[in-house]
Scaffold this active site. Structure first.
Site, PDB file in Angstrom:
ATOM      1  N   GLU A   1       2.095 -17.617  -3.217  1.00  9.88           N
ATOM      2  CA  GLU A   1       2.893 -16.690  -2.424  1.00  9.88           C
ATOM      3  C   GLU A   1       2.416 -16.728  -0.980  1.00  9.88           C
ATOM      4  OE1 GLU A   1       5.204 -15.176  -4.249  1.00  9.88           O
ATOM      5  OE2 GLU A   1       5.879 -13.431  -3.101  1.00  9.88           O
TER       6      GLU A   1
ATOM      7  N   CYS B   1      45.322  -9.952  -3.522  1.00 13.33           N
ATOM      8  CA  CYS B   1      44.597  -8.965  -2.706  1.00 13.33           C
ATOM      9  C   CYS B   1      43.586  -9.690  -1.806  1.00 13.33           C
ATOM     10  CB  CYS B   1      43.873  -7.977  -3.623  1.00 13.33           C
ATOM     11  SG  CYS B   1      42.730  -6.919  -2.725  1.00 13.33           S
TER      12      CYS B   1
ATOM     13  N   TYR C   1      -1.345 -19.088  -7.133  1.00 15.01           N
ATOM     14  CA  TYR C   1      -1.533 -18.421  -8.420  1.00 15.01           C
ATOM     15  C   TYR C   1      -1.243 -19.279  -9.644  1.00 15.01           C
ATOM     16  CZ  TYR C   1       3.428 -17.466  -7.537  1.00 15.01           C
ATOM     17  OH  TYR C   1       4.744 -17.578  -7.228  1.00 15.01           O
TER      18      TYR C   1
ATOM     19  N   ASP D   1       3.735  -9.434  -2.144  1.00 15.89           N
ATOM     20  CA  ASP D   1       5.122  -9.312  -1.707  1.00 15.89           C
ATOM     21  C   ASP D   1       5.392 -10.228  -0.513  1.00 15.89           C
ATOM     22  OD1 ASP D   1       7.665  -8.434  -1.672  1.00 15.89           O
ATOM     23  OD2 ASP D   1       7.237  -6.468  -0.806  1.00 15.89           O
TER      24      ASP D   1
ATOM     25  N   CYS E   1      44.705   0.518  -3.689  1.00 14.82           N
ATOM     26  CA  CYS E   1      43.679  -0.389  -3.158  1.00 14.82           C
ATOM     27  C   CYS E   1      43.544  -0.201  -1.642  1.00 14.82           C
ATOM     28  CB  CYS E   1      44.055  -1.838  -3.474  1.00 14.82           C
ATOM     29  SG  CYS E   1      42.932  -3.031  -2.718  1.00 14.82           S
TER      30      CYS E   1
ATOM     31  N   ARG F   1      11.319 -21.487  -2.836  1.00 12.33           N
ATOM     32  CA  ARG F   1      11.821 -21.441  -4.208  1.00 12.33           C
ATOM     33  C   ARG F   1      13.301 -21.796  -4.271  1.00 12.33           C
ATOM     34  NH1 ARG F   1      14.360 -17.780  -7.495  1.00 12.33           N
ATOM     35  NH2 ARG F   1      13.830 -18.011  -9.687  1.00 12.33           N
TER      36      ARG F   1
ATOM     37  N   LYS G   1       0.789  -8.559  -7.487  1.00 13.68           N
ATOM     38  CA  LYS G   1       2.044  -9.272  -7.209  1.00 13.68           C
ATOM     39  C   LYS G   1       2.266  -9.185  -5.704  1.00 13.68           C
ATOM     40  CE  LYS G   1       6.795  -9.735  -8.751  1.00 13.68           C
ATOM     41  NZ  LYS G   1       7.459  -9.649  -7.465  1.00 13.68           N
TER      42      LYS G   1
ATOM     43  N   LYS H   1       6.515  -3.355 -12.048  1.00 14.85           N
ATOM     44  CA  LYS H   1       6.943  -2.936 -10.715  1.00 14.85           C
ATOM     45  C   LYS H   1       6.504  -1.503 -10.477  1.00 14.85           C
ATOM     46  CE  LYS H   1       9.316  -6.519  -9.260  1.00 14.85           C
ATOM     47  NZ  LYS H   1      10.664  -6.410  -8.809  1.00 14.85           N
TER      48      LYS H   1
ATOM     49  N   ALA I   1     -14.436 -19.563  19.922  1.00 15.21           N
ATOM     50  CA  ALA I   1     -14.482 -20.469  21.079  1.00 15.21           C
ATOM     51  C   ALA I   1     -14.918 -21.866  20.645  1.00 15.21           C
ATOM     52  CB  ALA I   1     -15.440 -19.912  22.121  1.00 15.21           C
ATOM     53  N   GLU I   2     -15.891 -21.894  19.741  1.00 18.62           N
ATOM     54  CA  GLU I   2     -16.393 -23.178  19.265  1.00 18.62           C
ATOM     55  C   GLU I   2     -15.284 -23.941  18.528  1.00 18.62           C
ATOM     56  OE1 GLU I   2     -20.446 -24.346  16.905  1.00 18.62           O
ATOM     57  OE2 GLU I   2     -20.127 -22.269  17.514  1.00 18.62           O
ATOM     58  N   TYR I   3     -14.585 -23.200  17.675  1.00 18.02           N
ATOM     59  CA  TYR I   3     -13.470 -23.784  16.904  1.00 18.02           C
ATOM     60  C   TYR I   3     -12.439 -24.370  17.872  1.00 18.02           C
ATOM     61  CZ  TYR I   3      -9.583 -23.993  13.545  1.00 18.02           C
ATOM     62  OH  TYR I   3      -8.538 -24.406  12.760  1.00 18.02           O
ATOM     63  N   ASP I   4     -12.079 -23.558  18.877  1.00 20.60           N
ATOM     64  CA  ASP I   4     -11.081 -24.007  19.849  1.00 20.60           C
ATOM     65  C   ASP I   4     -11.540 -25.263  20.585  1.00 20.60           C
ATOM     66  OD1 ASP I   4      -9.465 -21.967  19.125  1.00 20.60           O
ATOM     67  OD2 ASP I   4     -10.005 -20.649  20.809  1.00 20.60           O
TER      68      ASP I   4
ATOM     69  N   CYS J   1      44.930  -3.743  -0.059  1.00 24.60           N
ATOM     70  CA  CYS J   1      46.296  -4.270  -0.183  1.00 24.60           C
ATOM     71  C   CYS J   1      47.284  -3.188  -0.622  1.00 24.60           C
ATOM     72  CB  CYS J   1      46.333  -5.448  -1.158  1.00 24.60           C
ATOM     73  SG  CYS J   1      46.064  -4.947  -2.856  1.00 24.60           S
TER      74      CYS J   1
ATOM     75  N   CYS K   1      41.837  -3.266  -8.807  1.00 25.24           N
ATOM     76  CA  CYS K   1      43.041  -3.713  -8.130  1.00 25.24           C
ATOM     77  C   CYS K   1      43.437  -4.990  -8.862  1.00 25.24           C
ATOM     78  CB  CYS K   1      42.728  -4.015  -6.671  1.00 25.24           C
ATOM     79  SG  CYS K   1      44.050  -4.935  -5.875  1.00 25.24           S
TER      80      CYS K   1
ATOM     81  N   LEU L   1      10.227 -13.704 -12.970  1.00 26.61           N
ATOM     82  CA  LEU L   1       9.560 -12.949 -14.026  1.00 26.61           C
ATOM     83  C   LEU L   1      10.433 -11.803 -14.510  1.00 26.61           C
ATOM     84  CD1 LEU L   1       5.985 -12.567 -12.498  1.00 26.61           C
ATOM     85  CD2 LEU L   1       6.632 -13.990 -14.428  1.00 26.61           C
TER      86      LEU L   1
ATOM     87  N   GLU M   1      -2.850  -9.739 -12.236  1.00 25.09           N
ATOM     88  CA  GLU M   1      -2.987 -10.131 -10.830  1.00 25.09           C
ATOM     89  C   GLU M   1      -2.102  -9.250  -9.969  1.00 25.09           C
ATOM     90  OE1 GLU M   1      -1.671 -14.170 -10.659  1.00 25.09           O
ATOM     91  OE2 GLU M   1      -3.178 -14.759 -12.124  1.00 25.09           O
TER      92      GLU M   1
HETATM   93  S1  IVH Z   1       3.446 -15.814 -11.429  1.00 27.85           S
HETATM   94  C1  IVH Z   1       7.113 -18.088 -13.713  1.00 27.85           C
HETATM   95  N1  IVH Z   1       1.778 -14.463  -9.969  1.00 27.85           N
HETATM   96  O1  IVH Z   1       6.668 -12.821  -7.926  1.00 27.85           O
HETATM   97  C2  IVH Z   1       6.848 -17.310 -12.495  1.00 27.85           C
HETATM   98  N2  IVH Z   1       4.043 -14.553  -9.270  1.00 27.85           N
HETATM   99  O2  IVH Z   1       9.286 -13.335 -10.088  1.00 27.85           O
HETATM  100  C3  IVH Z   1       5.387 -17.196 -12.312  1.00 27.85           C
HETATM  101  N3  IVH Z   1       4.496 -13.382  -7.179  1.00 27.85           N
HETATM  102  O3  IVH Z   1       8.627 -14.692  -6.352  1.00 27.85           O
HETATM  103  C4  IVH Z   1       5.070 -16.331 -11.182  1.00 27.85           C
HETATM  104  N4  IVH Z   1       2.434 -12.692  -6.825  1.00 27.85           N
HETATM  105  O4  IVH Z   1       6.276 -15.724  -6.091  1.00 27.85           O
HETATM  106  C5  IVH Z   1       3.047 -14.863 -10.122  1.00 27.85           C
HETATM  107  N5  IVH Z   1       0.174 -13.333  -8.776  1.00 27.85           N
HETATM  108  C6  IVH Z   1       1.433 -13.725  -8.902  1.00 27.85           C
HETATM  109  C7  IVH Z   1       2.437 -13.392  -7.981  1.00 27.85           C
HETATM  110  C8  IVH Z   1       3.744 -13.819  -8.206  1.00 27.85           C
HETATM  111  C9  IVH Z   1       3.683 -12.702  -6.366  1.00 27.85           C
HETATM  112  C10 IVH Z   1       5.951 -13.556  -6.989  1.00 27.85           C
HETATM  113  C11 IVH Z   1       6.447 -14.949  -7.209  1.00 27.85           C
HETATM  114  C12 IVH Z   1       7.894 -14.760  -7.527  1.00 27.85           C
HETATM  115  C13 IVH Z   1       7.889 -13.416  -8.181  1.00 27.85           C
HETATM  116  C14 IVH Z   1       8.030 -13.577  -9.677  1.00 27.85           C
END
Ligand code: IVH
Length: 668
Positions: free
Chosen positions: A170, A427, A222, A117, A404, A136, A115, A310, A35-38, A407, A422, A84, A113
């Site tokens: 990200e 085609c 990152y 998503d 095909c 990107r 990754k 991955k 509330a304060e922030y608002d 065609c 084909c 990557l 680190e």
């Molecule tokens: S380093 C030269 N660190 O993963 C690329 N990427 O193909 C250096 N991603 O879409 C990327 N977390 O945005 C890095 N801790 C992290 C990441 C990260 C997510 C994503 C990045 C890119 C894909 C890399």
């Protein structure tokens, strides 16, 4: 209140709101109530309304979403946004470690680190103020999403110091926000987002920043794109610096001294990831030392000093209802499995690639089978096998068609190839797929001209070949179903913009057999114009380092075709650029310098200039700088504390210079 008093209060409110925002969204330690922030936010909004001159581009009020845009501008990345390489198991990680050690020796530390998503974004600050944010895109050119990124509360609008730098990170949607958003969408009867990544991307691609503001997006940074005048020597220091500046970095990162520790880290997160508040799709492993990163360098696509582990793909079982074949741009026939809808890695899957006939035979896949489906790289669904235990005897073996499906011409199997093809050049399926390829991101990159619109234009007979795209008119577009005046204008503008693309995009888009994006760039750089390339002989082509016999033959055959000549003439008449616009590679034989034509290795720490600057200068003088010392090395330049490479150079009797000697030569 007069303007001067208002200005003072505005300054106070900026500081206060930025602080509260930082505590809440970055530190997760709020010191005031919502509330304060608002209340402060309302007060600031009112003052800005009363004294519009006091509203600045970095005012905390931009967090609620500013002006609606007409379209996103394109942004050329000053430093390309690479991707990557992937590792899918321990073996891949150990191979990576081995490659790293081969180049930089055994003294290596990694940073692991999560990754995240979401989607990669690049954010630029000038004098400590956030000025531009971009997606990107294709890695070279992205879209300007500054206004939307300003609504991401954890991204600072102003840093704790007046730094000028570009930072990468990200942007993502936390799981809870995603669920809440889909719940609302469901109640409204709207289409749901498949997963948090799509939801984040969809939110940042809205022209109205108020929508992004309502989506609770978050962001971890990152890396610093250009470490230029910062004083850091490792990736971990860079992350700590980013934190001090006010950015949100991910706290789960860990320094690892060996690849075994890296593997432990990856394994532990394979399990723990379910408990995180956001989705991750892997672990990123980076060499910590920046000097070592520089030494390892990058390929065109990705750095050699990092890799993405991955997580194993989720596998599910579903029923194979039928097999359909599709015709690709090159005429290759691909069987596709039609499946009973099933959820895999966040999205519902109904189709999956079966690649080719051999695979169907090898795995003995029959219609009616229960099959195992997973997503390759968590994106493309594929059938990996059959559950034989569930067979009833009713399943039907599949026969590939002999003609095909589009065609009806007879399909052929070309020697050495697994795919049926084909080979009818007229085609319609091939032509349509070729058009889709032409407008795609790595080719001419025409926004708004996706697969659906191309198919529509093609089936309405408005385009027959790529040159026709440049002859489309507004009335033709508006007449299409689901195309309003605004979309038609945007589309025409995007088509127009693509006229000035550099040659390699056009070359890749034309879809010459065996010429991928990288080869297109090499050819464009080498020949400069379409005219020169079209006259190149087989000998000239194979003389280029990266061009093999097969590709050279294909290029010569392509330009010898009279239809191609006509097509290129038509494109020229439509003012499509036919010249290479990027930096010219140096022709070593044309530069008169000591370095010209020599292969040089830089090692150790340089005092007077960074290693990348030295490399650039040597290359500009016709030298080739490589990462490791071998018999073909002509010269090694050794800075402070040079290690194994210097030893190797001495052993092989290669000439060694110190930094001073190099500078002397560079300054000549
Ligand atoms: S380093 C030269 N660190 O993963 C690329 N990427 O193909 C250096 N991603 O879409 C990327 N977390 O945005 C890095 N801790 C992290 C990441 C990260 C997510 C994503 C990045 C890119 C894909 C890399």
């Amino acid at each position: 209140m007069n303007e001067k008093q208002a200005q003072e209060r505005v300054n106070e409110l900026h500081e206060l709101l930025n602080k509260l925002n930082y505590e809440y969204y970055v530190l997760d330690q709020p010191s005031a109530s919502d509330a304060e922030y608002d209340r402060y936010m309302q007060e600031l909004l009112q003052l800005e309304e009363q004294f519009p001159a006091l509203k600045t581009a970095d005012s905390p009020t931009v967090r609620v979403g500013g002006t609606v845009l007409e379209a996103f501008k394109k942004v050329e990345h000053r430093i390309p946004m690479l991707s990557l390489g992937n590792a899918f198991n321990d073996g891949d990680l150990r191979d990576f470690d081995r490659r790293v050690r081969q180049t930089i020796g055994d003294d290596v530390q990694y940073v692991c680190e999560l990754k995240i998503d979401g989607l990669a974004v690049s954010v630029r600050y000038e004098g400590g103020v956030f000025v531009q944010g971009a997606t990107r895109g294709d890695g070279q050119v992205g879209e300007d999403i500054t206004e939307n990124l300003k609504t991401v509360r954890s991204l600072p609008l102003r840093l704790n110091e007046q730094a000028t730098l570009e930072v990468r990170g990200e942007a993502f949607m936390p799981k809870r926000s995603f669920e809440a958003l889909n719940k609302i969408k469901e109640e409204k009867g709207e289409e749901l987002f498949a997963n948090p990544r799509n939801a984040a991307a969809g939110s940042l691609r809205q022209l109205d920043p108020k929508i992004a503001a309502s989506r609770n997006l978050d962001m971890y940074v990152y890396s610093i794109a250009d470490l230029g005048n910062t004083n850091v020597s490792s990736h971990s220091e860079a992350l700590n610096l980013l934190e001090r500046m006010g950015y949100k970095t991910n706290p789960e990162r860990r320094r690892c001294l060996s690849i075994d520790e890296v593997i432990d880290y990856c394994e532990s997160w394979t399990v723990k990831r379910a408990d995180l508040a956001y989705d991750i799709d892997g672990i990123v492993i980076k060499v910590d030392s920046l000097a070592q990163q520089e030494e390892l360098g990058t390929t065109v696509k990705s750095p050699r000093w990092a890799i993405a582990y991955k997580f194993p793909a989720e596998e599910v079982v579903t029923k194979l209802l039928d097999i359909e074949v599709t015709v690709g741009r090159t005429g290759a026939i691909t069987p596709t499995a039609l499946l009973e809808p099933v959820k895999v890695a966040g999205t519902t899957v109904q189709r999956a690639s079966l690649h080719n006939e051999d695979l169907i035979r090898e795995k003995d896949i029959r219609i009616g089978d229960y099959v195992i489906v997973k997503k390759a790289g968590d994106i493309i669904p594929e059938v990996v096998g059959v559950v034989e235990d569930r067979r009833t005897g009713e399943e039907m073996p599949y026969e590939m068609p002999t003609h095909c499906p589009e065609c009806d011409s007879e399909l052929v199997r070309i020697e050495d190839e697994v795919a049926l093809r084909c080979i009818n050049p007229k085609c319609p399926a091939q032509i349509r797929e070729g058009l889709i390829h032409f407008v795609s991101r790595n080719a001419m990159n025409i926004d708004g001209l996706g697969e659906k619109v191309v198919t529509q234009l093609f089936s309405e007979n408005l385009i027959h070949d790529v040159a026709d795209i440049y002859k489309l008119t507004k009335p033709q577009l508006i007449a299409l179903e689901r195309m309003g005046e605004k979309s038609a204008n945007n589309l025409l503008a995007a088509i127009d913009a693509s006229r000035s693309n550099s040659l390699e995009k056009l070359l890749f888009g034309l879809g010459i057999r065996h010429v991928g994006a990288k080869a297109a760039k090499t050819l464009a750089q080498h020949f400069g114009t379409m005219e020169a390339l079209s006259q190149a002989t087989l000998e000239e082509l194979v003389a280029i380092h990266e061009i093999g016999e097969k590709m050279a033959q294909s290029v010569v055959a392509y330009f010898a075709n009279p239809d191609v000549k006509e097509l290129i003439e038509e494109l020229k008449e439509s003012e499509v650029n036919m010249a290479y616009k990027g930096p010219k590679p140096i022709d070593a034989s044309e530069v008169d310098s000591y370095f010209s034509g020599k292969t040089i290795v830089l090692t150790g720490k340089l005092e007077q200039m960074s290693r990348s600057d030295a490399k650039a200068e040597i290359e500009a003088l016709g030298g080739k700088v490589t990462g490791s010392v071998s018999k073909s090395t002509n010269l090694v330049i050794a800075g402070e504390a040079a290690g194994s490479k210097l030893d190797k150079a001495t052993e092989l009797g290669i000439e060694v210079w110190d930094e001073a000697r190099m500078l002397e030569e560079l300054q000549k």
